[in-house]
Scaffold this motif. Structure first.
Motif, PDB file in Angstrom:
ATOM      1  N   THR A   1      57.282  13.577  35.324  1.00 55.64           N
ATOM      2  CA  THR A   1      56.732  13.179  36.754  1.00 55.64           C
ATOM      3  C   THR A   1      55.690  14.031  37.394  1.00 55.64           C
ATOM      4  O   THR A   1      55.855  15.286  37.319  1.00 55.64           O
ATOM      5  CB  THR A   1      57.722  13.163  37.781  1.00 55.64           C
ATOM      6  N   TYR A   2      54.643  13.851  37.994  1.00 58.55           N
ATOM      7  CA  TYR A   2      53.655  14.533  38.627  1.00 58.55           C
ATOM      8  C   TYR A   2      53.146  13.887  39.841  1.00 58.55           C
ATOM      9  O   TYR A   2      52.957  12.874  39.743  1.00 58.55           O
ATOM     10  CB  TYR A   2      52.326  14.994  37.674  1.00 58.55           C
ATOM     11  N   SER A   3      53.177  14.448  40.948  1.00 62.74           N
ATOM     12  CA  SER A   3      52.934  14.143  42.179  1.00 62.74           C
ATOM     13  C   SER A   3      51.838  14.990  42.912  1.00 62.74           C
ATOM     14  O   SER A   3      52.056  16.356  42.956  1.00 62.74           O
ATOM     15  CB  SER A   3      53.905  13.828  43.306  1.00 62.74           C
ATOM     16  N   PHE A   4      50.611  14.639  43.510  1.00 66.37           N
ATOM     17  CA  PHE A   4      49.780  15.375  44.274  1.00 66.37           C
ATOM     18  C   PHE A   4      49.754  14.797  45.569  1.00 66.37           C
ATOM     19  O   PHE A   4      49.594  13.596  45.939  1.00 66.37           O
ATOM     20  CB  PHE A   4      48.237  15.148  43.553  1.00 66.37           C
TER      21      PHE A   4
ATOM     22  N   SER B   1      61.545  21.730  37.113  1.00 67.61           N
ATOM     23  CA  SER B   1      60.939  21.387  38.405  1.00 67.61           C
ATOM     24  C   SER B   1      59.987  22.360  38.801  1.00 67.61           C
ATOM     25  O   SER B   1      60.197  23.593  38.732  1.00 67.61           O
ATOM     26  CB  SER B   1      61.844  21.163  39.562  1.00 67.61           C
TER      27      SER B   1
ATOM     28  N   HIS C   1      51.249  20.370  44.882  1.00 67.54           N
ATOM     29  CA  HIS C   1      51.402  19.784  43.436  1.00 67.54           C
ATOM     30  C   HIS C   1      53.022  19.907  43.238  1.00 67.54           C
ATOM     31  O   HIS C   1      53.716  21.040  43.371  1.00 67.54           O
ATOM     32  CB  HIS C   1      50.793  20.708  42.406  1.00 67.54           C
ATOM     33  N   ASN C   2      53.463  18.642  42.677  1.00 68.76           N
ATOM     34  CA  ASN C   2      54.902  18.718  42.061  1.00 68.76           C
ATOM     35  C   ASN C   2      54.931  18.141  40.750  1.00 68.76           C
ATOM     36  O   ASN C   2      54.409  17.234  40.486  1.00 68.76           O
ATOM     37  CB  ASN C   2      55.568  18.004  43.248  1.00 68.76           C
ATOM     38  N   PHE C   3      55.897  18.902  40.119  1.00 65.16           N
ATOM     39  CA  PHE C   3      55.961  18.527  38.530  1.00 65.16           C
ATOM     40  C   PHE C   3      57.383  18.572  38.050  1.00 65.16           C
ATOM     41  O   PHE C   3      57.941  19.589  38.608  1.00 65.16           O
ATOM     42  CB  PHE C   3      54.959  19.352  37.817  1.00 65.16           C
ATOM     43  N   SER C   4      58.043  17.620  37.381  1.00 61.51           N
ATOM     44  CA  SER C   4      59.293  17.643  36.879  1.00 61.51           C
ATOM     45  C   SER C   4      59.134  17.056  35.564  1.00 61.51           C
ATOM     46  O   SER C   4      58.521  16.098  35.216  1.00 61.51           O
ATOM     47  CB  SER C   4      60.166  17.080  37.775  1.00 61.51           C
TER      48      SER C   4
ATOM     49  N   ASN D   1      56.691  23.277  41.867  1.00 66.26           N
ATOM     50  CA  ASN D   1      55.696  22.935  42.945  1.00 66.26           C
ATOM     51  C   ASN D   1      54.880  24.351  43.176  1.00 66.26           C
ATOM     52  O   ASN D   1      55.360  25.550  42.770  1.00 66.26           O
ATOM     53  CB  ASN D   1      56.187  22.420  44.227  1.00 66.26           C
TER      54      ASN D   1
ATOM     55  N   ASP E   1      50.459   9.684  42.295  1.00 60.94           N
ATOM     56  CA  ASP E   1      51.701   9.996  41.733  1.00 60.94           C
ATOM     57  C   ASP E   1      51.636   9.407  40.285  1.00 60.94           C
ATOM     58  O   ASP E   1      50.737   8.445  39.864  1.00 60.94           O
ATOM     59  CB  ASP E   1      53.168   9.237  42.141  1.00 60.94           C
TER      60      ASP E   1
END
Length: 719
Positions: free
Chosen positions: A571-574, A618, A596-599, A620, A554
């Motif tokens: 925010t970015y989460s892999f 947001s 991939h999640n980005f906000s 994904n 993250d």
């Protein structure tokens, strides 16, 4: 003449005795035997003193006499006092060693897997106001946390999904007490919300893994909500919204406060104006009543009571693939009650005690195309903790918990019923070791026993943090976690055992004025996941045979400094997650874990307009699903999810707020999966229906008025 000389000599002698100077000298070192310059050394109650030099040495004179106290002090170190007898003779003090003083202000904080939102702690990522003013959240606590690292947005669900885990793996606690059925009951493909008003809470602790031994029965995350203490003033709060309204009244003084709130919502008028993609027979509706009370007790204790009751429902037609009719009529009615009381007190001898009890009751009545189903779930939780500060370097928390869980399913017309009742007991201990102001270690152990599963388990946990610079900290966390399967599966197979997960987390946190940067890598293993044969609606041969993993990283960046009147975070989460679970025979990417999640969240205040403008976006990369027209499991993927939300908060007067928000401004067609027919058509194809949003976008308008004596209080925390 001789007499005069004698008197004069005596006077001079006495004066010299009275004003005789005592020379005091010595040296001050730290715990590593290094000199401490700048230490204040003085006689208590006088102006006599000095500061140590670069070698830690000091030397000064004092005209005081008799027994005096020598004070040795320096910021960040424990102050020492020594009794001295001053009689005009020089005094050489033995080497003085000052020990570091540890407090929340000068010690490192463990941040691995931890995200705090509070107005009281120094290491928080967000404030409570940040959470409830996030445009896409629409005032829902979980909606705001979906913009934070480690989370995934599943648009047709609304619950919290963390690092490859499903929503049931997140435990929700209020003042340390477990909340049963914390989300509102809903029909399939209709997103839900948390039940509780954000205005209740002064802060939250959100863990993305590796969390405290105090919390259990959650494989992925603990979300701890802390209610407010005594209210600051008596006031009334009126809310008029496009989906309903409510009123809250608070009575407060220096010793106690009481808040009573009532709300009603009904989406029928709103849906009559805004075109819906769902086929509603009756739009969602509900009513709730909530009471929160706080009372100071003797000698510094605080007693709290929170009670909530609500009822609501909805009725809609759910189309079926391959059938031209309206589909299946789902009629849902829900009633819910939650109550808790807790007491805490800190003692001067280093002890802090906490005791609490909570009770959750949930009842769902379903009518599925004429089939009547009733589900009841009762959860009782009793908890006692004792914390002792042995010193400012060692602290221990020990606790005992008891849970009683009763679950029942009934087909009302045939009169068929199945149920179970269970007792769970837990013991936990957790120790904080402040080895220096730069290095802290936390060790914990949690044990549990289940009467229904006839199982005992032990979970060790540990975390540490090391401060590598003035603003930067490295943290690590590891631990084992257990969770009993969902009630609707345990009632079918009471012998199901715990599922298990092991966490490993590495974190870097940089915080300085107005800037926060957070980077975290993680690995989770899963064992004994629940698998079964058949379909989820009719599972067969249920057993603990599944396994899997989740790994990734993250990134989080927040800036409140660079742009005037502007606050934003990115925010970015892999997440790379695979598991064999439910009906899947192989390890697959779960349909709730996009990679991939980005906000992005931006808030800008315009003083001339008395307004705050907000934007959140947001994204994904889509959710997996199984297309039976092709071989394999989880062989397909939806298009990307995107949601651009805007908000506007206008404060024409300090006690009046007008708030408007809209989600999915661009009208992006978000698809969350497909429902397939159980049998192929004449062409040998399985027909499908996309699972999408109830409407292209959601509009909200609210007017919030606060009535108080000073006319300056408002409802910003309700937005």
């Amino acid at each position: 003449m001789k007499i005069r000389l004698t008197l004069f000599a005596s006077f001079v002698f006495l004066q010299g005795a009275v004003f005789a100077q005592t020379v005091i000298s010595g040296k001050v070192l730290d715990e590593k035997n290094l000199p401490l310059p700048g230490v204040n050394v003085f006689i208590k109650g006088s102006f006599d003193g000095t500061s140590s030099d670069e070698n830690g040495e000091f030397n000064f004179e004092s005209a005081e006499s008799g027994t005096q106290l020598l004070v040795i002090s320096m910021m960040g170190f424990k102050t020492q006092e020594q009794a001295l007898e001053l009689n005009g003779e020089s005094i050489k003090i033995p080497v003085i060693t000052l020990k570091e003083e540890f407090s929340e202000l000068n010690t490192v904080t463990i941040s691995a897997g931890a995200i705090e939102a509070s107005d009281e702690k120094k290491s928080v990522i967000l404030r409570p106001l940040d959470i409830v003013t996030t445009p896409s959240a629409m005032g829902d606590i979980v909606g705001a946390f979906q913009t934070l690292p480690g989370t995934s947005t599943v648009g047709n669900d609304g619950r919290l999904f963390v690092r490859g885990g499903d929503a049931s793996e997140v435990g929700i606690f209020i003042d340390g007490m477990r909340v049963g059925n914390a989300y509102g009951t809903t029909a399939g493909n209709v997103p839900t919300r948390t039940r509780f008003n954000p205005n209740l809470f002064k802060g939250t602790f959100f863990s993305t893994g590796g969390y405290s031994a105090e919390y259990g029965q959650a494989l992925s995350s603990a979300l701890a909500l802390n209610t407010k203490d005594l209210a600051k003033r008596s006031q009334g709060d009126l809310s008029i919204m496009s989906v309903g309204g409510g009123y809250s009244h608070t009575l407060a003084n220096d010793q106690r406060s009481l808040t009573v709130s009532g709300n009603i919502f009904d989406l029928k008028p709103y849906q009559a104006l805004i075109k819906q993609d769902f086929d509603w027979e009756r739009a969602p509706y509900g009513i709730d009543l909530e009471v929160a009370a706080q009372q100071k007790t003797a000698k510094g204790g605080l007693w709290k009571v929170l009670a909530r009751t609500e009822t609501g429902g909805m009725k809609l037609w759910q189309p079926q693939p391959g059938i031209e009719s309206r589909g299946i009529l789902v009629d849902l009615t829900n009633s819910y009650s939650y109550a808790q009381t807790n007491w805490r007190r800190a003692y001067e001898n280093g002890w802090s005690l906490f005791g609490g009890f909570s009770y959750s009751h949930n009842k769902d009545l379903y009518n599925l195309d004429g089939l009547n189903l009733e589900r009841k779930n009762n959860l009782s939780h009793a908890k006692f903790t004792a914390t002792y500060d042995f010193s400012d370097r060692i602290a221990a928390k020990n606790g005992l918990e008891y849970f009683r869980n009763d679950y029942q399913e009934t087909l009302t017309e045939p009169g068929f019923s199945r149920s179970f009742g269970e007792n769970q007991v837990y013991l936990f201990t957790e120790w904080d070791w402040f080895l220096s102001r730069k290095f802290v270690l936390r060790t914990g152990l949690r044990s549990g026993v289940s009467s229904l599963a006839s199982e005992e388990w032990l979970d060790p946990r540990a975390s540490l943090a090391y401060k590598i610079s003035e603003n930067g900290t490295f943290s690590f966390a590891a631990g084992r976690f257990h969770q009993l399967p969902l009630e609707n599966l345990r009632v079918l197979n009471p012998d199901l055992k715990n599922t298990q997960s092991e966490h490993l987390i590495a974190n870097y946190l940089l915080q300085k004025e107005g800037i926060t940067f957070r980077a975290e890598a993680f690995y989770k293993s899963y064992d004994h996941l629940v698998r079964y044969d058949g379909i989820p609606q009719n599972p067969q041969n249920i057993r603990n045979e599944g396994e899997g993993f989740a790994q990734g990283f993250d990134l989080f960046f927040r800036d409140r400094k660079s742009l005037k009147n502007t606050d934003y975070w990115i925010t970015y989460s892999f997440v790379d997650s695979k598991r064999s679970y439910q009906q899947y025979e192989t390890q697959v990417q779960p349909d709730f874990a996009p990679k991939h999640n980005f906000s992005v969240v931006v808030k800008h205040f315009v003083p001339t307009l008395k307004s705050q403008l907000g934007m959140s976006w947001s994204f994904n990369d889509g959710l997996t699903y199984t297309d039976p027209n092709f071989p394999g499991e989880m062989n397909s993927k939806t298009v990307s999810y995107q949601n651009l939300s805007l908000s506007w908060s206008y404060l024409p007067r300090p006690n009046l707020i007008i708030h408007a928000a809209v989600t999915n401004v661009t009208g992006h067609e978000n698809i969350f999966g497909y429902q397939y027919a159980l049998t192929p058509n004449e062409q040998g194809q399985f027909e499908s229906i996309p699972q999408g949003q109830g409407a292209p976008r959601f509009l909200f308008l609210g007017i919030f008025l606060t009535l108080s004596k000073d006319k300056n209080a408002n409802q910003l925390n309700n937005l």
